[in-house]
Write an enzyme that holds these catalytic residues in place. Structure first.
Site, mmCIF file in Angstrom:
data_model
loop_
_atom_site.group_PDB
_atom_site.id
_atom_site.type_symbol
_atom_site.label_atom_id
_atom_site.label_comp_id
_atom_site.label_asym_id
_atom_site.label_seq_id
_atom_site.Cartn_x
_atom_site.Cartn_y
_atom_site.Cartn_z
ATOM 1 N N ALA A 48 49.131 41.243 27.034
ATOM 2 C CA ALA A 48 48.131 40.218 26.727
ATOM 3 C C ALA A 48 46.890 40.409 27.588
ATOM 4 C CB ALA A 48 48.717 38.843 26.960
ATOM 5 N N GLY A 49 45.749 39.999 27.044
ATOM 6 C CA GLY A 49 44.501 40.055 27.795
ATOM 7 C C GLY A 49 43.465 40.965 27.202
ATOM 8 N N ASN A 90 40.380 41.246 37.685
ATOM 9 C CA ASN A 90 39.706 40.421 36.687
ATOM 10 C C ASN A 90 39.808 38.950 37.030
ATOM 11 O OD1 ASN A 90 41.111 38.633 34.426
ATOM 12 N ND2 ASN A 90 42.618 40.165 35.068
ATOM 13 N N LYS A 110 56.037 33.870 31.005
ATOM 14 C CA LYS A 110 55.450 34.958 31.783
ATOM 15 C C LYS A 110 55.204 34.461 33.198
ATOM 16 C CE LYS A 110 51.925 38.575 31.643
ATOM 17 N NZ LYS A 110 50.875 39.210 30.832
ATOM 18 N N ASN A 168 43.479 32.843 37.214
ATOM 19 C CA ASN A 168 42.057 32.610 36.959
ATOM 20 C C ASN A 168 41.714 31.278 36.312
ATOM 21 O OD1 ASN A 168 41.446 35.199 38.012
ATOM 22 N ND2 ASN A 168 42.093 36.119 36.066
ATOM 23 N N THR A 169 42.719 30.423 36.117
ATOM 24 C CA THR A 169 42.491 29.061 35.667
ATOM 25 C C THR A 169 42.972 28.137 36.782
ATOM 26 O OG1 THR A 169 42.750 29.574 33.310
ATOM 27 C CG2 THR A 169 43.101 27.297 33.978
ATOM 28 N N ASN A 178 52.542 39.004 35.664
ATOM 29 C CA ASN A 178 51.103 38.881 35.488
ATOM 30 C C ASN A 178 50.406 39.626 36.627
ATOM 31 O OD1 ASN A 178 48.529 37.832 34.599
ATOM 32 N ND2 ASN A 178 49.632 36.065 33.765
ATOM 33 N N PHE A 199 40.608 33.141 30.759
ATOM 34 C CA PHE A 199 40.993 32.770 29.386
ATOM 35 C C PHE A 199 39.781 32.609 28.479
ATOM 36 C CE2 PHE A 199 45.233 30.456 30.625
ATOM 37 C CZ PHE A 199 45.779 31.668 30.987
ATOM 38 N N SER A 211 48.545 33.016 35.118
ATOM 39 C CA SER A 211 47.248 33.624 35.388
ATOM 40 C C SER A 211 46.637 32.988 36.633
ATOM 41 C CB SER A 211 46.294 33.419 34.205
ATOM 42 O OG SER A 211 44.979 33.793 34.566
#
Length: 356
Positions: free
Chosen positions: A70-71, A119, A217, A186-187, A246, A123, A184
């Site tokens: 994913a991504g 990164n 995940k 990043n959120t 992740n 999202f 993730s």
């Protein structure tokens, strides 16, 4: 046979900002999907299938065990092109209920000397409605697809369950499996949802909506004991499997002058950290649930190491940026050789070999 030199193309792409290069690569894949003769030719060259690699999960045939993580395909725009670069399945997303721009740019960085990527995308995607329109186009496309789902950035932690409920309802008739992404980095606050109470609540809610296989995940930065406990909770709550791992926020892994103090690191720097956590999970959960390994897989040998530790499938993303589609072909062809070397006639005999 080679249709182009990826290393030559990479030199050109790497002169561009990473996100611009990503967009151009996506446009190339869309072009492939609109040109059936080219797609057929590329698929014939890159797509590896062999009876020793074919498996069936969720009633679907996986011709080879190497999928796209994913991504990359956040909006489901490149699904039909994936066989052309050798993948046996794909995972789209992460998709959120509403469209969102993601974090401020620049947010994607190459750690060149270490074949890694950092990164902080956040999202960025066009939302669940757009993704549904993409999936509805796939009337006759017979290929395994996973859908990775996450909450919107503006949704407070206390209301996160509602976002996931919206997504399960939206995609309950689409895809072959769904992945709950609460790992993730990043959120803001997302990883805080990696707790027993939320896991129980989200699986209870999801199972009331759909009978699709649902995976969790997890992040690579938990202690093994905590990760195992979380995974056990998920399996007991109805998870069909676990995807590990992740990206990592362990910035001590590199002294690269290109690194930042934010975002998740993937690629070669993540390889050993991801493997060690996956191995710990595999030792505990192999035979109890399905396991998928992702994180720094850059060779047939590394993929085989994950398979012997319990992975039924593996995923690649960041190393594709550095190696190109030839990597996927090399992994699959290499797996065939490694299976034969160990006296196995089918990949199922090697899965979890470390624990048999």
């Amino acid at each position: 046979m080679s249709f182009f030199s990826y290393q030559t193309l990479k030199k050109l792409l790497f002169k561009l900002d990473p996100e611009t290069a990503h967009t151009l690569a996506g446009l190339g894949l869309k072009a492939v999907s609109y040109c059936p003769p080219l797609q057929k030719c590329l698929t014939r060259h890159y797509f590896v299938t062999d009876t020793s690699l074919e498996q069936t999960f969720f009633g679907r045939s996986f011709k080879n065990p190497v999928g796209l993580g994913a991504g990359f395909d956040k909006n489901g725009q490149y699904i039909t092109a994936m066989p052309a670069i050798g993948f046996g399945f794909t995972e789209i997303g992460t998709v959120t209920p509403k469209p969102q721009d993601g974090n401020a740019k620049p947010r994607l960085f190459r750690l060149l000397d270490e074949n890694s990527i950092q990164n902080a995308m956040g999202f960025n995607n066009k939302g669940s409605h757009y993704m549904l329109q993409q999936l509805k186009k796939l009337y006759f496309f017979d290929y395994p697809i996973g859908i990775n789902i996450g909450k919107n950035k503006v949704t407070p932690e206390s209301e996160a369950l509602s976002d996931y409920e919206t997504l399960f309802k939206a995609f309950k008739h689409y895809g072959d499996y769904i992945v709950i992404n609460i790992s993730s980095p990043n959120t803001p606050g997302l990883r805080d949802l990696q707790n027993e109470n939320f896991i129980k609540a989200i699986f209870k809610m999801a199972k009331s909506i759909t009978d699709q296989p649902i995976f969790l995940k997890i992040a690579p930065d938990m202690e093994a004991e905590d990760a195992i406990a979380l995974c056990n909770t998920a399996v007991e709550a109805g998870a069909a499997g676990i995807i590990a791992t992740n990206t990592t926020i362990d910035y001590t892994l590199t002294d690269s002058p290109y690194k930042k103090d934010f975002g998740g690191i993937s690629g070669a720097l993540l390889t050993e950290k991801s493997y060690q956590l996956f191995r710990a999970i595999g030792k505990e959960l192999y035979g109890k649930t399905m396991l998928i390994s992702v994180g720094g897989i850059d060779s047939a040998e590394e993929a085989y190491r994950r398979i012997k530790a319990g992975a039924s499938l593996v995923q690649v993303y960041s190393m594709l940026v550095y190696r190109g589609p030839a990597l996927i072909k090399e992994i699959n062809e290499g797996l065939i050789v490694l299976l034969k070397k160990d006296g196995y006639t089918h990949i199922s005999e090697a899965i979890g070999a470390d624990w048999k």
